[in-house]
Design a protein around this motif. Structure first.
Motif, mmCIF file in Angstrom:
data_model
loop_
_atom_site.group_PDB
_atom_site.id
_atom_site.type_symbol
_atom_site.label_atom_id
_atom_site.label_comp_id
_atom_site.label_asym_id
_atom_site.label_seq_id
_atom_site.Cartn_x
_atom_site.Cartn_y
_atom_site.Cartn_z
ATOM 1 N N LEU A 69 0.832 -1.200 0.000
ATOM 2 C CA LEU A 69 0.000 0.000 0.000
ATOM 3 C C LEU A 69 0.870 1.256 0.000
ATOM 4 C CD1 LEU A 69 -2.754 -1.096 2.558
ATOM 5 C CD2 LEU A 69 -3.041 -0.801 0.088
ATOM 6 N N GLY A 70 1.944 1.248 0.781
ATOM 7 C CA GLY A 70 2.850 2.390 0.800
ATOM 8 C C GLY A 70 3.521 2.625 -0.544
ATOM 9 N N ILE A 106 -0.299 8.222 4.366
ATOM 10 C CA ILE A 106 0.172 7.485 5.536
ATOM 11 C C ILE A 106 -0.563 6.151 5.571
ATOM 12 C CG2 ILE A 106 0.305 7.444 8.062
ATOM 13 C CD1 ILE A 106 0.255 10.515 7.976
ATOM 14 N N VAL A 107 0.186 5.068 5.764
ATOM 15 C CA VAL A 107 -0.403 3.723 5.837
ATOM 16 C C VAL A 107 -0.258 3.208 7.262
ATOM 17 C CG1 VAL A 107 -0.293 1.359 4.955
ATOM 18 C CG2 VAL A 107 0.150 3.279 3.416
ATOM 19 N N GLN A 108 -1.360 2.718 7.819
ATOM 20 C CA GLN A 108 -1.353 2.221 9.198
ATOM 21 C C GLN A 108 -2.171 0.943 9.304
ATOM 22 O OE1 GLN A 108 -3.183 5.474 11.301
ATOM 23 N NE2 GLN A 108 -1.239 6.554 11.602
ATOM 24 N N LYS A 109 -1.828 0.134 10.302
ATOM 25 C CA LYS A 109 -2.645 -1.008 10.691
ATOM 26 C C LYS A 109 -3.415 -0.599 11.944
ATOM 27 C CE LYS A 109 -2.167 -5.903 12.000
ATOM 28 N NZ LYS A 109 -1.191 -7.007 12.152
ATOM 29 N N ARG A 110 -4.755 -0.689 11.885
ATOM 30 C CA ARG A 110 -5.571 -0.243 13.005
ATOM 31 C C ARG A 110 -6.654 -1.276 13.316
ATOM 32 N NH1 ARG A 110 -4.870 5.570 13.291
ATOM 33 N NH2 ARG A 110 -6.376 5.629 14.994
ATOM 34 N N PHE A 111 -7.149 -1.227 14.541
ATOM 35 C CA PHE A 111 -8.287 -2.045 14.952
ATOM 36 C C PHE A 111 -9.469 -1.106 15.153
ATOM 37 C CE2 PHE A 111 -4.774 -4.800 15.879
ATOM 38 C CZ PHE A 111 -5.266 -6.070 15.600
ATOM 39 N N ILE A 112 -10.463 -1.210 14.283
ATOM 40 C CA ILE A 112 -11.637 -0.349 14.319
ATOM 41 C C ILE A 112 -12.861 -1.211 14.626
ATOM 42 C CG2 ILE A 112 -12.991 1.383 13.090
ATOM 43 C CD1 ILE A 112 -10.070 2.149 13.509
ATOM 44 N N ASN A 113 -13.527 -0.895 15.729
ATOM 45 C CA ASN A 113 -14.685 -1.689 16.162
ATOM 46 C C ASN A 113 -14.336 -3.170 16.265
ATOM 47 O OD1 ASN A 113 -16.369 0.579 16.268
ATOM 48 N ND2 ASN A 113 -16.931 0.384 14.105
ATOM 49 N N GLY A 114 -13.129 -3.461 16.745
ATOM 50 C CA GLY A 114 -12.696 -4.839 16.925
ATOM 51 C C GLY A 114 -12.258 -5.538 15.660
ATOM 52 N N CYS A 115 -12.203 -4.818 14.547
ATOM 53 C CA CYS A 115 -11.835 -5.423 13.254
ATOM 54 C C CYS A 115 -10.464 -4.908 12.811
ATOM 55 C CB CYS A 115 -12.889 -5.075 12.196
ATOM 56 S SG CYS A 115 -12.554 -5.779 10.567
ATOM 57 N N VAL A 134 -5.384 3.861 4.903
ATOM 58 C CA VAL A 134 -4.558 4.742 4.080
ATOM 59 C C VAL A 134 -5.137 6.145 4.197
ATOM 60 C CG1 VAL A 134 -3.595 5.217 1.802
ATOM 61 C CG2 VAL A 134 -4.066 2.851 2.485
ATOM 62 N N LEU A 135 -4.390 7.043 4.837
ATOM 63 C CA LEU A 135 -4.794 8.441 4.965
ATOM 64 C C LEU A 135 -4.135 9.228 3.838
ATOM 65 C CD1 LEU A 135 -4.246 8.879 8.817
ATOM 66 C CD2 LEU A 135 -6.388 8.377 7.654
ATOM 67 N N VAL A 136 -4.940 9.895 3.019
ATOM 68 C CA VAL A 136 -4.438 10.630 1.858
ATOM 69 C C VAL A 136 -4.711 12.114 2.062
ATOM 70 C CG1 VAL A 136 -4.478 10.853 -0.649
ATOM 71 C CG2 VAL A 136 -4.991 8.639 0.416
ATOM 72 N N HIS A 137 -3.654 12.911 2.108
ATOM 73 C CA HIS A 137 -3.811 14.347 2.320
ATOM 74 C C HIS A 137 -4.040 15.068 0.994
ATOM 75 C CE1 HIS A 137 -2.751 14.102 6.544
ATOM 76 N NE2 HIS A 137 -1.789 13.263 6.203
ATOM 77 N N PRO A 138 -4.830 16.127 1.005
ATOM 78 C CA PRO A 138 -5.076 16.875 -0.232
ATOM 79 C C PRO A 138 -3.784 17.426 -0.821
ATOM 80 C CG PRO A 138 -6.628 17.530 1.485
ATOM 81 C CD PRO A 138 -5.593 16.676 2.144
ATOM 82 N N SER A 139 -3.697 17.403 -2.134
ATOM 83 C CA SER A 139 -2.526 17.948 -2.823
ATOM 84 C C SER A 139 -2.533 19.464 -2.750
ATOM 85 C CB SER A 139 -2.528 17.497 -4.285
ATOM 86 O OG SER A 139 -1.532 18.168 -5.020
#
Length: 392
Positions: free
Chosen positions: A73-74, A89-98, A103-108
C-alpha cells in the motif's frame, strides 16, 4: 487520526471522504481512490480515508493485514503511476474490533493529481473521472517549482515539443482524444503555466519545456569537469556546460558518460571475452538524475557538478536532504521525500524515472555488480555529494 473519528467515518456511507474495500486485490481501485482523495474536489482540506478490510456497509471484511500488504500500500506513493507524488500514511488499526489497513491521503497543494494520465475525483460516495471544468482548482501556497516567472511569456516555451512529445507521454490517449481544452488550459493543467490572464510560465514549465531555461533560472544546468589526475590542481582534460530542458540535459550527460567510460577487456581469464567498464553507466545515470530531481533551484545559481578524476567521480547536488529525509537517515531504504515532486512528475513522464525512491539502491546494486567500491555519500544542510570510485 483518532479511533473515534475513524469509527464515525467508517459508518458514514454517504461521505465523500471515505472508500471501503474488503481486500487489496483491485490495485486500480485503490490507486484511483488515492488520486481522488488527493484532488479533494469538495475542498475539505482534510485527509481522505481508504479502509482496507471493510465491506461497503462498514462491516468487517475479515482481511489479513500483513506487513507485506502495508508495504504494498505504501508503494502506491512512489511507483510513478500517481502524479504528482501523493502525500499518504499507511497504518494497521483495529476499528470496532476489526483489523484493517488504513490509508490516509492528504489533499494535494497543487491539483490536479492524475493516475495513469487521468484525473480521478470524488462525487459523493463514488469515484469519477474529472471533467475539464472540475480540474480547475483554487491554488494554495505554491512550492517554488510552481511559482510564476513573470519575466517570461509563453513564447519562451517550446510548444511544439509540449504538444508532440510531452503531452502524449503524460496524459492518457483517450483523454487527449476527447480533450477540447485550449493550449493555455493544457499548459495550466500540467502546471507549466499559470491560470492568470495572460498566462505566464512556471518554473517547472521553463525547466521542462523552456527554449532557454537558464535565461531565467541561472543554476539549472550541469557542469562537467574531467581532470587528468586525482586533484583539482591537475590539468583539465575536458569541460562542458550542459544546458537546455531537463530531458535534453540528461540525454546529453548520458552521451558524455558513455564517451568517457573506459572498458577493460579480459581475454585470458576464461574461454569467453570479458568486458568490464571502470564505472557502470546505470549508476552514473541514477546519481545524476537524482541530483537534478532533488536539488534546490531556489536561491542559488550553483549547478549540479560532475567532477571526473582519474580514480573517482564526484557528483554534487545543491541543497541538502529535504522533508523526512535527514542527514542522519539519508540513504536508508524506504525513507524518501521530494523537494520537487512536480519535476519528478516531468522526469517520469519523459521516461528518465520509472520508479521513485530506489535511486540509491539501484546505484549500490550497479556498483557492486560491476566490482566498484560502494558509493560514498556526504550530506550537509546545503548540498549532497556522491562519490563513485573506479573499479580496479
Amino acid at each position: 487520526m483518532e479511533d473515534r473519528e475513524l469509527e464515525a467515518l467508517l459508518k458514514d456511507v454517504e461521505t465523500d471522504r471515505v472508500e471501503r474495500t474488503a481486500s487489496a486485490k483491485d490495485g486500480d481501485k485503490i490507486a484511483q481512490a488515492i488520486c481522488a482523495f488527493a484532488n479533494d474536489l469538495p475542498g475539505h482540506a482534510q485527509a481522505g480515508v481508504l479502509f482496507i478490510g471493510a465491506r461497503d456497509d462498514g462491516s468487517c471484511g475479515g482481511a489479513s493485514i500483513t506487513d507485506e500488504l502495508l508495504r504494498n500500500l505504501g508503494a502506491y506513493r512512489d511507483d510513478g503511476n500517481i502524479q504528482p507524488i501523493p502525500s499518504l500514511i499507511v497504518q494497521k488499526r483495529f476499528i470496532n474490533g476489526c483489523e484493517m489497513a488504513i490509508v490516509l491521503v492528504h489533499p494535494s497543494n497543487a491539483p490536479p493529481v492524475r493516475y495513469k494520465g487521468r484525473v480521478w475525483i470524488r462525487v459523493g460516495p463514488r469515484r469519477a473521472i474529472a471533467t475539464p471544468e472540475e480540474e480547475r482548482r483554487r491554488h494554495r501556497d505554491l512550492p517554488f517549482e510552481l511559482t510564476p516567472v513573470t519575466q517570461a511569456t509563453l513564447d519562451d516555451l517550446d510548444l511544439g515539443f509540449f504538444e508532440k512529445v510531452y503531452l502524449p507521454s503524460s496524459v492518457a490517449a483517450d483523454v487527449l482524444a476527447q480533450n477540447e481544452r485550449t493550449l493555455d488550459q493544457q499548459l495550466a493543467s500540467l502546471r507549466f503555466a499559470t491560470t492568470t490572464m495572460p498566462p505566464v510560465p512556471t518554473v517547472a514549465g521553463l525547466l521542462a519545456i523552456g527554449k532557454d531555461p537558464q535565461q531565467f533560472i541561472g543554476g539549472a544546468y550541469i557542469q562537467f569537469l574531467r581532470f587528468d589526475g586525482s586533484m583539482l590542481s591537475d590539468p583539465i582534460r575536458d569541460e562542458k556546460r550542459i544546458t537546455g530542458q531537463l530531458g535534453e540535459m540528461l540525454r546529453m550527460v548520458d552521451e558524455i558518460f558513455a564517451a568517457n567510460i573506459s572498458v577493460a577487456i579480459d581475454i585470458t581469464s576464461g574461454p569467453i571475452e570479458q568486458r568490464r567498464p571502470d564505472y557502470p553507466l546505470a549508476a552514473l545515470q541514477q546519481v545524476v538524475r537524482n541530483a537534478v530531481m532533488h536539488r534546490t533551484y531556489e536561491g542559488t545559481n550553483a549547478p549540479v557538478r560532475v567532477t571526473w578524476f582519474s580514480d573517482r567521480i564526484e557528483i554534487l547536488s545543491p541543497g541538502g536532504p529535504f522533508g523526512q529525509v535527514t542527514i542522519e537517515n539519508f540513504g536508508r531504504p524506504g525513507v524518501t521525500d521530494y523537494r520537487n515532486r512536480y519535476l519528478a512528475e516531468v522526469l517520469h513522464g519523459l521516461g528518465f524515472v520509472q520508479r521513485f525512491g530506489v535511486g540509491i539502491a539501484l546505484t549500490r546494486q550497479a556498483t557492486e555488480k560491476n566490482g566498484n567500491p560502494p558509493p560514498e555519500f556526504v550530506r550537509t544542510p546545503t548540498h549532497v555529494q556522491v562519490t563513485l570510485r573506479r573499479a580496479v
